[in-house]
Design a protein around this motif. Structure first.
Motif, PDB file in Angstrom:
ATOM      1  N   SER A 203       9.996 -17.227 -26.583  1.00 60.17           N
ATOM      2  CA  SER A 203       9.803 -15.887 -27.148  1.00 60.17           C
ATOM      3  C   SER A 203       8.334 -15.585 -27.391  1.00 60.17           C
ATOM      4  N   GLY A 204       7.502 -15.995 -26.447  1.00 53.16           N
ATOM      5  CA  GLY A 204       6.075 -15.714 -26.532  1.00 53.16           C
ATOM      6  C   GLY A 204       5.289 -16.669 -27.409  1.00 53.16           C
ATOM      7  N   GLN A 205       5.957 -17.584 -28.083  1.00 52.08           N
ATOM      8  CA  GLN A 205       5.288 -18.560 -28.945  1.00 52.08           C
ATOM      9  C   GLN A 205       5.132 -19.885 -28.219  1.00 52.08           C
ATOM     10  N   GLY A 206       3.914 -20.434 -28.238  1.00 59.21           N
ATOM     11  CA  GLY A 206       3.664 -21.719 -27.616  1.00 59.21           C
ATOM     12  C   GLY A 206       3.956 -22.866 -28.567  1.00 59.21           C
TER      13      GLY A 206
ATOM     14  N   THR B 201      13.321 -33.911 -29.482  1.00 57.13           N
ATOM     15  CA  THR B 201      12.071 -33.198 -29.235  1.00 57.13           C
ATOM     16  C   THR B 201      11.673 -32.414 -30.476  1.00 57.13           C
ATOM     17  N   LEU B 202      10.501 -32.731 -30.994  1.00 55.67           N
ATOM     18  CA  LEU B 202       9.956 -32.032 -32.161  1.00 55.67           C
ATOM     19  C   LEU B 202       8.926 -31.029 -31.679  1.00 55.67           C
ATOM     20  N   ARG B 203       9.034 -29.793 -32.116  1.00 52.41           N
ATOM     21  CA  ARG B 203       8.233 -28.696 -31.581  1.00 52.41           C
ATOM     22  C   ARG B 203       7.329 -28.118 -32.676  1.00 52.41           C
ATOM     23  N   ARG B 204       6.015 -28.125 -32.380  1.00 52.91           N
ATOM     24  CA  ARG B 204       5.043 -27.586 -33.317  1.00 52.91           C
ATOM     25  C   ARG B 204       4.343 -26.392 -32.679  1.00 52.91           C
ATOM     26  N   PRO B 205       4.279 -25.262 -33.387  1.00 55.15           N
ATOM     27  CA  PRO B 205       3.664 -24.057 -32.809  1.00 55.15           C
ATOM     28  C   PRO B 205       2.151 -24.194 -32.593  1.00 55.15           C
ATOM     29  N   VAL B 206       1.685 -23.662 -31.478  1.00 55.25           N
ATOM     30  CA  VAL B 206       0.246 -23.620 -31.163  1.00 55.25           C
ATOM     31  C   VAL B 206      -0.048 -22.268 -30.519  1.00 55.25           C
ATOM     32  N   ASN B 207      -1.334 -21.921 -30.441  1.00 53.28           N
ATOM     33  CA  ASN B 207      -1.733 -20.692 -29.781  1.00 53.28           C
ATOM     34  C   ASN B 207      -1.766 -20.882 -28.263  1.00 53.28           C
TER      35      ASN B 207
END
Length: 225
Positions: free
Chosen positions: A164-167, A219-225
């Motif tokens: 959804s557009g978030q890295g 899988t652990l997901r951390r938001p980045v730009n």
């Protein structure tokens, strides 16, 4: 002929006291019973402590694996920002366009691949140093035989994904027992009590694969730009 009184008293004093011996036998029997009870209690406590320690170890592993995902994301983001490069480890010139090299750099440091590191290209060595990112070798184990990094004994890999557009920087652990996987998921979604056998991408911060032989990927997901 009569026996003197004093001899009669002596004879009485040296005769066994049946009541006294019976009491001694009861005391000896009770002592044995106590020993048996103690042995049983100790066995129960040992079994319970073993379970408790096992549970504590799994919780510690879950915490370590979760923290590692955050450290990897933070450190890689810092390198990307300092060097002005993408946060995608598979397309970064710092890592030679390789997510595996990026992981080796983050954990093993700017050193030989033989020891689990990665040598940063000369053009980016200066900015890498300016990032002041330190290797995470104390939080992982290098498996030289299979040339891979392990966290709490489980293989770790990283990648970048978008939703959804978030890295996101994804930290994936391989062949994690389902019991441990549940503890990891609960750190993000405490209400989860059972993972089931199927894979799930229902939660933003953590995904897990289908169960195979009692284990699965997490899988652990951390938001980045």
């Amino acid at each position: 002929m009569h026996t003197p009184v004093e001899n009669q008293q002596s004879t009485v004093q040296t005769r066994p006291d049946d009541k006294h011996q019976s009491k001694l036998r009861r005391q000896r029997g009770f002592g044995l019973l106590e020993v048996m009870i103690v042995v049983v209690v100790v066995g129960i406590l040992y079994a319970l402590s073993g379970r408790s320690l096992g549970g504590s170890t799994e919780k510690a592993n879950a915490t370590a694996m979760t923290r590692m995902s955050q450290k990897l994301t933070d450190n890689w983001t810092m390198i990307a920002q300092t060097c002005g490069t993408t946060t995608d480890p598979a397309n970064s010139p710092v890592s030679g366009n390789s997510a595996a090299n990026a992981l080796n750099l983050l954990i093993g440091g700017n050193t030989s691949a033989a020891t689990g590191g990665y040598t940063v290209p000369a053009a980016y060595e200066s900015c890498y140093r300016q990032s002041k990112v330190l290797p995470l070798t104390e939080s992982a184990q290098w498996d030289a035989t299979n040339t891979r990094w392990l966290v709490s004994s489980y293989e770790v890999v990283i990648a970048r994904s978008t939703s959804s557009g978030q890295g996101f920087i994804d930290t994936q652990y391989q062949n994690v027992p389902s019991e441990l996987a549940l503890l990891i998921v609960q750190q993000f979604v405490p209400s989860v009590t059972d993972l089931g056998a199927a894979a799930s991408n229902s939660y933003v911060a953590v995904h897990y694969g289908a169960e195979t032989a009692g284990a699965r990927t997490v899988t652990l997901r951390r938001p980045v730009n």
